[in-house]
Design an enzyme around this catalytic site. Structure first.
Site, short mmCIF file in Angstrom:
data_model
loop_
_atom_site.label_atom_id
_atom_site.label_comp_id
_atom_site.label_asym_id
_atom_site.label_seq_id
_atom_site.Cartn_x
_atom_site.Cartn_y
_atom_site.Cartn_z
N ASP A 6 0.86 -1.19 0.00
CA ASP A 6 0.00 0.00 0.00
C ASP A 6 0.89 1.23 0.00
O ASP A 6 1.73 1.40 0.89
CB ASP A 6 -0.91 0.01 1.24
CG ASP A 6 -2.00 -1.04 1.16
OD1 ASP A 6 -2.07 -1.74 0.13
OD2 ASP A 6 -2.78 -1.17 2.12
N ASP A 34 -15.22 -3.16 -1.47
CA ASP A 34 -14.85 -2.93 -0.07
C ASP A 34 -16.12 -2.64 0.72
O ASP A 34 -16.87 -1.72 0.38
CB ASP A 34 -13.89 -1.75 0.04
CG ASP A 34 -12.67 -1.91 -0.87
OD1 ASP A 34 -12.19 -3.05 -1.00
OD2 ASP A 34 -12.22 -0.91 -1.45
#
Length: 239
Positions: free
Chosen positions: A8, A129
């Site tokens: 990330d 998500d």
């Protein structure tokens, strides 16, 4: 089953978030390219990269770092975060990304999604998500009123082949993934499902493999060394 180590990116560094909270970040490596090379050396076949800044801004913010990673490793890379236009998709593909992950755009811009699926087919992955069963967008900052199951069904109807499902409440917690939601998802759609969020042990991975998940993304557990990537790869390969 594919095992995908996660990188990330935030401000050019490799970080981990806790439950998607941007103010709960931990820098795990100042040098993302070096981290990518470590994962490759350990035997990973594919990397999962998210441009966290891009997800919030709505445009790629760590493009040069992603390009540097693609140049540095020989394994395949899938990447997303802030991809809201055809030119952004094409830019990622042109710098060496093999598969592009769409999130917010898949929910809010259906004509764009249909166009990229028509042009690039299985090179496009949709990230779903969810928090309390409902889809979150824009780097998990905005909540929608659509359930993760409904969005998955819509994605399947459009021609999407692969999705990444993340239960945000599990992400970065090392509490295990949301097996119940993943099972329900698998019963409702025929998509290839990559599980993400909360994976903390070899047992988690083995259970996901028993559920016939297409892949699993592992982040914090690798950085905190509660899991050994080489062991995970060995066990999943032998099953």
């Amino acid at each position: 089953m594919e095992i995908l180590p996660a990188i990330d990116l935030k401000e050019g560094r490799c970080v981990r978030l806790y439950q998607g909270e941007f103010n709960k970040e931990t820098v795990v490596n100042e040098h993302p390219v070096a981290q990518a090379m470590i994962f490759e050396k350990m035997g990973a076949n594919r990397l999962h990269i998210v441009d966290l800044d891009g997800a919030v801004l709505g445009k790629s913010a760590n493009l040069s770092t992603i390009e540097d990673i693609c140049k540095a490793v020989r394994i395949s890379v899938q990447a997303g975060g802030g991809i809201r236009s055809l030119s952004a998709v094409e830019m990622l593909l042109s710098i060496g990304v093999e598969k592009v992950i769409l999130g917010t755009a898949a929910l809010h811009n259906r004509s764009f999604l249909e166009e990229v699926i028509r042009l690039y087919g299985e090179k496009i992955i949709v990230g779903i998500d969810a928090k309390n069963g409902y889809v979150a967008t824009r780097g998990w900052l905005d909540m929608s009123e659509i359930s993760y199951i409904e969005l998955a069904k819509q994605m399947e109807a459009v021609g999407v082949q692969t999705i990444i499902f993340t239960d945000i409440s599990k992400d970065g917690t090392l509490m295990g993934p949301n097996f119940a939601q993943l099972q329900l998802l698998q019963e409702e759609v025929s998509l290839r499902i990559i599980a993400s969020g909360g994976i903390s042990s070899l047992q988690d991975v083995e259970q996901l493999q028993a559920m016939n998940m297409y892949g699993v993304i592992i982040g914090k557990a690798l950085y905190e060394k509660t899991m050994d990537l080489q062991e995970v790869l060995r066990v999943t390969k032998s099953c």
